[in-house]
Write a protein that holds these residues in place. Structure first.
Motif, PDB file in Angstrom:
ATOM      1  N   GLU A   6      39.465 -26.574  50.900  1.00  0.00           N
ATOM      2  CA  GLU A   6      40.913 -25.686  51.168  1.00  0.00           C
ATOM      3  C   GLU A   6      40.906 -25.429  52.588  1.00  0.00           C
ATOM      4  OE1 GLU A   6      40.870 -22.290  48.636  1.00  0.00           O
ATOM      5  OE2 GLU A   6      40.644 -23.592  46.895  1.00  0.00           O
ATOM      6  N   VAL A   7      41.966 -25.674  53.300  1.00  0.00           N
ATOM      7  CA  VAL A   7      41.799 -25.712  54.798  1.00  0.00           C
ATOM      8  C   VAL A   7      42.961 -24.507  55.289  1.00  0.00           C
ATOM      9  CG1 VAL A   7      42.408 -26.674  56.913  1.00  0.00           C
ATOM     10  CG2 VAL A   7      41.331 -28.126  55.040  1.00  0.00           C
ATOM     11  N   ILE A   8      42.219 -23.645  55.844  1.00  0.00           N
ATOM     12  CA  ILE A   8      43.298 -22.355  56.184  1.00  0.00           C
ATOM     13  C   ILE A   8      43.489 -22.592  57.961  1.00  0.00           C
ATOM     14  CG2 ILE A   8      43.555 -20.012  56.816  1.00  0.00           C
ATOM     15  CD1 ILE A   8      41.980 -19.252  54.416  1.00  0.00           C
ATOM     16  N   LYS A   9      44.937 -22.940  58.178  1.00  0.00           N
ATOM     17  CA  LYS A   9      45.120 -23.238  59.562  1.00  0.00           C
ATOM     18  C   LYS A   9      45.627 -22.127  60.280  1.00  0.00           C
ATOM     19  CE  LYS A   9      47.360 -26.948  57.891  1.00  0.00           C
ATOM     20  NZ  LYS A   9      48.037 -28.293  58.174  1.00  0.00           N
ATOM     21  N   GLY A  10      44.538 -21.403  60.958  1.00  0.00           N
ATOM     22  CA  GLY A  10      45.359 -20.363  61.669  1.00  0.00           C
ATOM     23  C   GLY A  10      44.085 -18.830  61.289  1.00  0.00           C
ATOM     24  N   PRO A  11      44.405 -18.002  62.160  1.00  0.00           N
ATOM     25  CA  PRO A  11      43.287 -16.828  62.056  1.00  0.00           C
ATOM     26  C   PRO A  11      43.328 -16.323  60.862  1.00  0.00           C
ATOM     27  CG  PRO A  11      45.389 -15.906  63.305  1.00  0.00           C
ATOM     28  CD  PRO A  11      45.612 -17.615  63.086  1.00  0.00           C
ATOM     29  N   ALA A  12      41.812 -16.198  60.162  1.00  0.00           N
ATOM     30  CA  ALA A  12      41.580 -15.705  59.039  1.00  0.00           C
ATOM     31  C   ALA A  12      40.556 -14.547  59.016  1.00  0.00           C
ATOM     32  CB  ALA A  12      41.456 -16.877  58.051  1.00  0.00           C
ATOM     33  N   SER A  13      40.727 -13.745  60.336  1.00  0.00           N
ATOM     34  CA  SER A  13      39.701 -12.823  60.445  1.00  0.00           C
ATOM     35  C   SER A  13      39.858 -11.481  59.446  1.00  0.00           C
ATOM     36  CB  SER A  13      39.903 -12.426  61.562  1.00  0.00           C
ATOM     37  OG  SER A  13      39.471 -13.178  62.784  1.00  0.00           O
ATOM     38  N   LEU A  14      41.014 -11.580  58.818  1.00  0.00           N
ATOM     39  CA  LEU A  14      41.051 -10.315  57.789  1.00  0.00           C
ATOM     40  C   LEU A  14      40.176 -10.568  56.762  1.00  0.00           C
ATOM     41  CD1 LEU A  14      42.742  -7.952  56.745  1.00  0.00           C
ATOM     42  CD2 LEU A  14      44.114  -9.545  55.584  1.00  0.00           C
ATOM     43  N   LEU A  15      40.061 -11.814  56.369  1.00  0.00           N
ATOM     44  CA  LEU A  15      39.092 -11.967  55.104  1.00  0.00           C
ATOM     45  C   LEU A  15      37.657 -12.492  55.654  1.00  0.00           C
ATOM     46  CD1 LEU A  15      41.532 -13.998  52.628  1.00  0.00           C
ATOM     47  CD2 LEU A  15      40.683 -11.848  52.610  1.00  0.00           C
ATOM     48  N   TYR A  16      37.347 -13.048  56.618  1.00  0.00           N
ATOM     49  CA  TYR A  16      36.256 -13.540  56.972  1.00  0.00           C
ATOM     50  C   TYR A  16      35.437 -13.282  58.205  1.00  0.00           C
ATOM     51  CZ  TYR A  16      37.616 -16.748  53.394  1.00  0.00           C
ATOM     52  OH  TYR A  16      38.226 -17.365  52.429  1.00  0.00           O
ATOM     53  N   GLY A  17      36.261 -12.117  59.082  1.00  0.00           N
ATOM     54  CA  GLY A  17      35.608 -11.565  60.144  1.00  0.00           C
ATOM     55  C   GLY A  17      35.581 -12.551  61.430  1.00  0.00           C
ATOM     56  N   SER A  18      34.662 -12.274  62.179  1.00  0.00           N
ATOM     57  CA  SER A  18      34.504 -13.026  63.483  1.00  0.00           C
ATOM     58  C   SER A  18      34.337 -14.661  63.136  1.00  0.00           C
ATOM     59  CB  SER A  18      33.250 -12.715  64.179  1.00  0.00           C
ATOM     60  OG  SER A  18      33.054 -13.408  65.425  1.00  0.00           O
TER      61      SER A  18
END
Length: 735
Positions: A201-213
């Motif tokens: 699965e590819v998230i394209k864009g900032p995913a810091s909310l779920l995964y941090g730095s």
């Protein structure tokens, strides 16, 4: 021995006291039973397969409100809410034929929704579909997904690029835990093998909310191969041969499952010679050998589920320095070369309460990387050890509200034992807390969240001040608050609109903070900057999808503004014949998107015409171009499917035309790249002789042996083209 294992697993399963279960029958719109339909409750990691009469049974289920999903190739995926509060619940469904791709449950996002229900657009690809394209490595397959590219060094080393961002700006998850493998280096590959992987699965864009730095640019989330169906055992063997590299890829897997206890194991071996360019020459020392082993043990009952997985990967790969020199088909890497040993251990747990759930994932990764110059004595050796955790509590559902609170963290050490140091010995500690809420009504969804992160990096000094290899001791603290807001709605029955606003951050890595010496992979003398600040970004995403029974259209657009973007810049000095580069910061912006269609006209539902276009532009605040921005690409495919025949079933044939445009906007230390067109063919299906059946796959990539050079190839500066024609034959047996 096999009978003993079966008895052991079935015996363990009997200890689980069946509290609740769901039964039912699956039929088509003609009321005929459907077998091999997958019935799953993703929230509790339960799955069943319907039998020849369409019947299924999901047992040992906890009490509560969950979503049950029914999926089958060629039929529209159905999902519905179910309240489990009695010993036996009956749910029977009628599936409707639909020749679109199945609607998948997305694991990488917060609430594990179906893609059609998800606030964020996530690209989901099964590993089987990527392998059918005949690519020789996992990263090559990923690069066929719109918006994803790779920085490559021949065929052996590839790093993912998502919408122009790569390295530490793209986070990778494997086995449900964060993967750490010295990803800061351009010559450090992905470090994963596609054997034993179910999908990506590819998230394209900032995913810091779920995964941090480090999730500032996106996330690659690899789902491990599923365990076998309940009360079954299965042996699988597959073999591939690649004409260009004389390469072989062999994989053997075994699964054994009871109702509640499950086991799997898979061992794979890859060997490739130097790759051949279009004129017939081989690129010296691009060969590699790889050994990969994966195993898993899972248990679940009505109170909890737990899965332990282990992955060992051993990679011996050549470093091409001579260009086109010695011509050989040897598969054993010559000097200089890299040796990489990786261990990934993960423990994924879920505890079920009456109306809520607690997920707790723990991972431990050892990445041991050595570089050998002219002997078996490593001149550089780095051992990275990472312990990480991810704890999420799913609060009881309140009406149409769902909420999650959680915490994540990481303890990481880097130790050097070779005579040369690329980065110093250091310790990194992460800590983060977050909360997110989802509200769904009719076919509308709003999702919002907020998060705080803290990272502390300490290192020890090394060397003599003023000389190459000197590293000053640092003790740096980085922190950031981030948030996200997303909205999904159905404008009409067949039109979906998604809008997402999200911020993200990335703390500087050790190379950026401390470098002081020649980076052999880039032939630059690099000087770090201990005063670097967080990269902080804010991205706007727009996704529009239209779908009817015979036509699909999607348009994705994004604008990504990054404060304090870190890059290297020449300072005009030269040390020992190498240009000197400093790590500096400036604001930057990336923008672009992807668009595509899928057309399968009635009554020719066996015919599929797909076309997609992807584009990204990256600029600094002064208008200069960012590095490692992929060229625009136009990808077109014509695919036919053969539904049934006596000896050949589920057949397909595909013609792919991939046109990559000129890249006329290079950064200051890159050069322009010419356009090129590649023609690829594929053919495959299931061959049946009596009770013997196997899948076969035949691909011809770069059919006309086109000489071309990708803009993101690290061999481009030496004038070395990419791989020429490559014919791939694959066979897969399930026993």
């Amino acid at each position: 021995m096999k009978q003993f294992l079966v008895a052991l697993i079935l015996g363990f399963s009997m200890f689980a006291s069946a509290q609740n279960k769901i039964i039912g029958t699956i039929t088509d719109n003609q009321n005929k039973p459907l077998s091999r339909v997958t019935i799953s409750i993703p929230e509790v990691h339960k799955e069943a397969i319907s039998d020849e009469n369409g019947n299924y049974n999901l047992s040992n289920l906890p009490s509560g409100k969950f979503k049950i999903v029914f999926s089958f190739v060629g039929f529209a995926t159905q999902s519905q809410d179910v309240v489990i509060n009695q010993k036996e619940t009956t749910i029977s469904v009628q599936l409707v034929e639909d020749f679109h791709q199945m609607d998948e449950v997305i694991i990488s996002t917060a609430f594990n929704k179906l893609q059609s229900q998800n606030v964020m657009k996530v690209e989901h690809q099964s590993m089987k579909s990527l392998q059918q394209k005949g690519t020789s490595t996992l990263i090559e397959g990923l690069a066929t997904i719109p918006g994803v590219s790779q920085v490559s060094t021949g065929t052996s080393i590839g790093k993912p690029v998502i919408r122009g961002l790569s390295g530490n700006r793209v986070l990778v998850y494997s086995q449900g835990v964060r993967l750490e493998n010295q990803q800061f280096g351009e010559e450090h590959g992905l470090g994963l093998n596609d054997a034993g992987v179910e999908s990506v699965e590819v998230i394209k864009g900032p995913a810091s909310l779920l995964y941090g730095s480090d999730a500032i640019g996106g996330v690659l989330y690899f789902n491990p191969e599923k365990f076998g169906k309940p009360n079954t055992s299965e042996l699988n063997f597959n073999q591939k041969y690649f004409t260009n590299t004389k390469g072989t890829n062999s994989s053997l897997g075994y699964k054994l499952s009871g109702d509640d206890l499950k086991f799997s194991a898979r061992i794979s071996n890859n060997k490739h010679a130097d790759y051949k360019i279009a004129d017939g020459d081989r690129v010296t020392n691009t060969r590699y050998e790889e050994l990969d082993f994966k195993t898993g043990l899972g248990y679940s009952d009505s109170n909890f589920s737990t899965t332990f997985r282990y992955n060992y990967n051993e990679l011996d790969l050549g470093i091409p320095e001579e260009g086109i020199a010695e011509q050989t088909t040897s598969k054993h890497p010559d000097f200089p070369k890299q040796g990489v040993f990786s261990h990934i251990l993960s423990l994924n747990n879920s505890i079920y309460f009456k109306n809520s759930k607690l997920d707790a994932d723990v991972g431990y990764i050892i990445n041991d990387r050595s570089e050998f110059e002219d002997s078996d004595v490593a001149i550089l050796q780095m051992k990275l050890k990472t312990l990480n955790y991810n704890v999420k509590y799913y609060l009881p559902k309140f009406g149409k509200f769902e909420a999650i609170i959680g915490t994540q963290g990481m303890h990481q050490t880097n130790e050097n034992s070779g005579e040369e140091l690329l980065i110093p010995d250091a310790t990194t500690n992460d800590y983060g807390v977050f909360g997110t809420v989802n509200y769904e009504w009719n076919k509308n969804v709003i999702q919002a969240g907020i998060r705080y992160d803290n990272r502390n990096v300490t290192s020890i000094s090394n060397g003599i001040i003023g000389e190459e290899g000197y590293f000053e001791a640092i003790d740096k603290k980085f922190e950031s608050f981030n948030s996200s807001l997303g909205f999904k709605t159905n404008l009409k029955e067949n039109i979906i609109l998604r809008v997402n606003l999200a911020s993200g951050f990335r703390a500087p890595n050790l190379a950026e903070l401390t470098s002081n010496g020649v980076h052999e992979g880039s032939n630059r003398y690099e000087i770090g900057n201990s005063n670097l600040e967080n990269e902080q970004n804010f991205q706007t995403d727009l996704n529009l999808e239209y779908r009817n029974p015979h036509f699909e259209l999607f348009v994705n657009g994004f604008y990504n503004h990054i404060n304090n973007y870190i890059f290297i810049s020449p300072n005009g000095n030269v040390i020992d014949g190498n240009d000197v580069y400093d790590y500096v910061q400036d604001n930057a912006a990336l923008f672009g998107g992807e668009a595509g269609i899928h057309f399968h006209p009635h009554p020719f539902d066996w015919l599929h015409i797909t076309s997609s276009f992807e584009s990204v532009t990256g600029k600094k605040s002064n208008g200069d171009n960012l590095p490692l921005i992929p060229a625009n690409k136009w990808n077109n495919s014509l695919k036919t499917e053969f539904k049934s025949a006596k000896y050949f079933k589920d057949g397909f044939a595909v013609l792919n035309v991939e046109y990559t445009l000129n890249q006329n906007n290079p950064s200051e230390f890159e050069t322009k790249s010419n356009d090129y067109t590649l023609i690829n063919l594929g053919f495959g299906g299931k061959v049946t002789f009596g009770k013997t059946a196997f899948d076969v796959n035949l691909n011809a990539n770069n059919l006309f042996d086109k000489k071309y050079t990708s803009h993101l190839s690290r061999l481009k500066t030496d004038g070395i083209p990419n791989i020429g024609r490559n014919i791939v034959l694959g066979i897969n047996f399930n026993i």
